[in-house]
Design a protein around this motif. Sequence first.
Motif, short mmCIF file in Angstrom:
data_model
loop_
_atom_site.label_atom_id
_atom_site.label_comp_id
_atom_site.label_asym_id
_atom_site.label_seq_id
_atom_site.Cartn_x
_atom_site.Cartn_y
_atom_site.Cartn_z
N TYR A 6 0.88 -1.18 0.00
CA TYR A 6 0.00 0.00 0.00
C TYR A 6 0.91 1.23 0.00
CZ TYR A 6 -3.46 3.39 1.86
OH TYR A 6 -4.26 4.49 2.08
N PRO A 7 1.11 1.84 -1.17
CA PRO A 7 2.03 2.98 -1.25
C PRO A 7 1.32 4.31 -1.03
CG PRO A 7 1.34 2.37 -3.45
CD PRO A 7 0.58 1.49 -2.48
N GLY A 8 2.08 5.29 -0.58
CA GLY A 8 1.51 6.63 -0.45
C GLY A 8 2.52 7.58 0.16
N PHE A 10 1.70 9.51 2.87
CA PHE A 10 1.47 9.41 4.32
C PHE A 10 2.10 10.61 5.04
CE2 PHE A 10 1.50 5.06 2.60
CZ PHE A 10 0.19 4.70 2.90
N GLY A 16 -8.21 7.83 7.65
CA GLY A 16 -8.65 7.33 6.33
C GLY A 16 -7.70 6.26 5.83
N ILE A 20 -8.10 1.91 5.49
CA ILE A 20 -7.73 1.10 4.31
C ILE A 20 -6.78 -0.03 4.76
CG2 ILE A 20 -6.58 1.12 2.03
CD1 ILE A 20 -9.15 2.77 2.01
N LYS A 41 4.13 15.45 -4.56
CA LYS A 41 3.82 16.64 -3.75
C LYS A 41 5.03 16.86 -2.84
CE LYS A 41 -0.44 14.06 -3.14
NZ LYS A 41 -1.18 13.20 -2.21
N GLY A 90 -6.49 3.69 -2.14
CA GLY A 90 -7.81 4.07 -1.65
C GLY A 90 -8.46 5.05 -2.61
N ASP A 96 -10.21 11.56 -7.12
CA ASP A 96 -9.10 10.61 -7.01
C ASP A 96 -9.02 9.72 -8.25
OD1 ASP A 96 -8.16 11.26 -4.52
OD2 ASP A 96 -9.32 9.75 -3.45
P1 ADP Z 1 -0.31 9.82 -2.64
O1 ADP Z 1 0.53 11.05 -2.67
O2 ADP Z 1 0.40 8.61 -3.21
O3 ADP Z 1 -1.70 9.98 -3.19
P2 ADP Z 1 -1.54 9.76 0.00
O4 ADP Z 1 -0.88 9.51 1.31
O5 ADP Z 1 -2.20 11.07 -0.21
O6 ADP Z 1 -0.40 9.47 -1.08
O7 ADP Z 1 -2.61 8.62 -0.28
C1 ADP Z 1 -2.24 7.27 -0.36
C2 ADP Z 1 -3.46 6.47 -0.79
O8 ADP Z 1 -4.42 6.51 0.25
C3 ADP Z 1 -4.15 6.99 -2.05
O9 ADP Z 1 -4.63 5.89 -2.80
C4 ADP Z 1 -5.27 7.81 -1.50
O10 ADP Z 1 -6.36 7.89 -2.41
C5 ADP Z 1 -5.65 6.99 -0.26
N1 ADP Z 1 -6.29 7.82 0.75
C6 ADP Z 1 -5.87 8.97 1.30
N2 ADP Z 1 -6.77 9.46 2.18
C7 ADP Z 1 -7.80 8.57 2.20
C8 ADP Z 1 -9.08 8.52 2.87
N3 ADP Z 1 -9.47 9.48 3.69
N4 ADP Z 1 -9.88 7.46 2.61
C9 ADP Z 1 -9.48 6.51 1.74
N5 ADP Z 1 -8.33 6.50 1.05
C10 ADP Z 1 -7.50 7.53 1.28
#
Ligand code: ADP
Length: 161
Positions: A6-8, A10, A16, A20, A41, A90, A96
């Motif tokens: 699960y990348p992001g 964070f 949220g 997930i 970002k 997510g 999104d």
């Molecule tokens: P990125 O910069 O890769 O989008 P984020 O940390 O913003 O990293 O998000 C990582 C993942 O988690 C993405 O798929 C994002 O859509 C999902 N996500 C972020 N906030 C929520 C939330 N409140 N509910 C569900 N999914 C979320």
Amino acid sequence: MAIAVYPGSFDPITYGHIDIVRRARKLFSKLYVAVVANPHKSPLLTVEERIDITRAALAEEGVNGIEVISYDGLLVNCAREHGADAIVRGLRANSDFEYEFQMALTNRDLAPEFESVFFMTAGKFSFLASSMVKEVCAYGGDVSTFVPTSVEIALKKKLQK
Ligand code: ADP
């Protein structure tokens, strides 16, 4: 059962994201939360801070058995290195979708062996974004309904600097 990443960004992890993680953990035998070192970002928190905060938040919420890692460069390389079968993301609002769709198709082109799996947000988290949490916190607002206490403390400390 399959392995997933699960990348992001964070920046920071929110309830949220944690929702997930909780749900994905039920479907996969192993789940890696992969903090991207250099997201598109520009992050407030360093990658080390985001890893530490993510670990602390998951521990605080009693979400065990998750490995928090970081990666730089292509996500598919990280997924390969960890023997993953799936990439978890997510979905909140329509906004999104376009980005996630583009990324999933690009990743499939690069590495067809990975399946992208999308979890629809829970209604109560559909508005929740790390950027919003940072903004509210920066102006002294209460973020306790958006992030665990350990995240709130770390964020306040960072913003005071
Ligand atoms: P990125 O910069 O890769 O989008 P984020 O940390 O913003 O990293 O998000 C990582 C993942 O988690 C993405 O798929 C994002 O859509 C999902 N996500 C972020 N906030 C929520 C939330 N409140 N509910 C569900 N999914 C979320």
